[in-house]
Scaffold this active site. Structure first.
Site: not given
Length: 295
Positions: A80, A161, A167, A170
């Protein structure tokens, strides 16, 4: 009491200890955990949460607190598409609140998550900040591996954000939408090209049914392929119509439907409509269901 539903998807479907810790964290907030649906091939799990807004907000925070340290997308693989460790978080109005309330909730929770975890947050569906970000597949295109390059462009700065991916986690997509049905149909072939052709024929963006999103994927552990779909309006594009179209398209390639599956929960009305259609019970109503009558 107002009731909101939330259906977060995390990028883990194989490590039962991680799934159990996430479920326990949700339950500890007082929100109701209605369903947990892991998929090892997708390497993904869908949690269905419901309750009053404060409890559901707390449950979402608890899920992020638990899942983010446990999931590293640099080590993740599955069928997915995914953008984040906690990939997508939709809020759905159920009772006593409006879509506008869910949009406000998505924005508030998104901002809180971004600040707490130093995590990029994109808003989607009714909470989207622009038409280009309304559809989840557009935001997720390129997946985790292409996220840094995507975010370096001027059009893909997150709504909240930092301007670069976390890292290991995601980015996450948070939004508000009406109820949808996650519906998959498995085929008795290992030909991925057939599944992709059928998905193209079924999904709205390439000429198919109006309220269907679809993709063809391989279930390598079973040696078969799947047409994986989201039905975004089951009243206007009912389940039975989707099933019949996939079945007809499969027959063009000498392929049969093995089975279908519903991921997570589904409105009763959607199943009743399919039952009435297949039975040709034109006068059937919900009040003929014994349990409904007893209520």
């Amino acid at each position: 009491m107002p009731i909101v539903e939330c259906i977060p998807n995390i990028s883990e479907g194989r490590r039962q200890d991680v799934l159990d810790r996430c479920a326990d964290a949700i339950r500890a907030t007082g929100a109701r955990l209605l369903d947990v649906k892991p998929d090892a091939s997708h390497n993904r799990t869908v949690y269905t949460i419901a309750g009053e807004p404060a409890a559901v907000r707390a449950a979402v925070h608890a899920l992020f607190d638990t899942a983010l340290p446990a999931i590293d997308l640099r080590q993740h693989a599955g069928e997915h598409p995914r953008l984040g460790a906690v990939d997508v978080v939709p809020f759905v109005p159920i009772e006593g609140l409006t879509m506008a309330d869910c949009v406000a909730m998505a924005k508030e929770v998104g901002a809180e998550l971004a600040a707490k975890h130093n995590l990029p947050i994109f808003l989607y569906e009714d909470a989207a900040s622009s038409p280009a970000r309304r559809n989840l597949e557009d935001i997720r295109r390129g997946e985790f591996e292409g996220l840094a390059k995507k975010m370096s462009g001027p059009d893909w700065h997150p709504d909240f954000g930092p301007g670069q991916p976390h890292p290991s986690a995601g980015a996450s997509v948070v939004g508000a939408r009406m109820p949808l049905i996650a519906y998959n149909i498995n085929l008795n072939t290992n030909r991925l090209d057939v599944a992709k052709k059928i998905a193209s024929a079924v999904r709205h963006s390439t000429g198919g049914l109006r309220f269907v999103k679809a993709m063809g994927i391989e279930l390598a552990d079973r040696g078969i392929v799947q047409v994986s779909m989201n039905l975004t309006n089951y009243e206007k594009t009912p389940i039975f119509r989707v099933f019949e179209l996939v079945k007809r398209e499969a027959e063009r390639y000498g392929v049969m439907v093995l089975e279908s599956e519903i991921i997570g929960l589904v409105p009763q009305a959607a199943l009743m409509a399919s039952a009435a259609w297949y039975l040709q019970a034109d006068t059937f109503t919900e009040q003929q269901v014994l349990e409904n009558k007893l209520r």
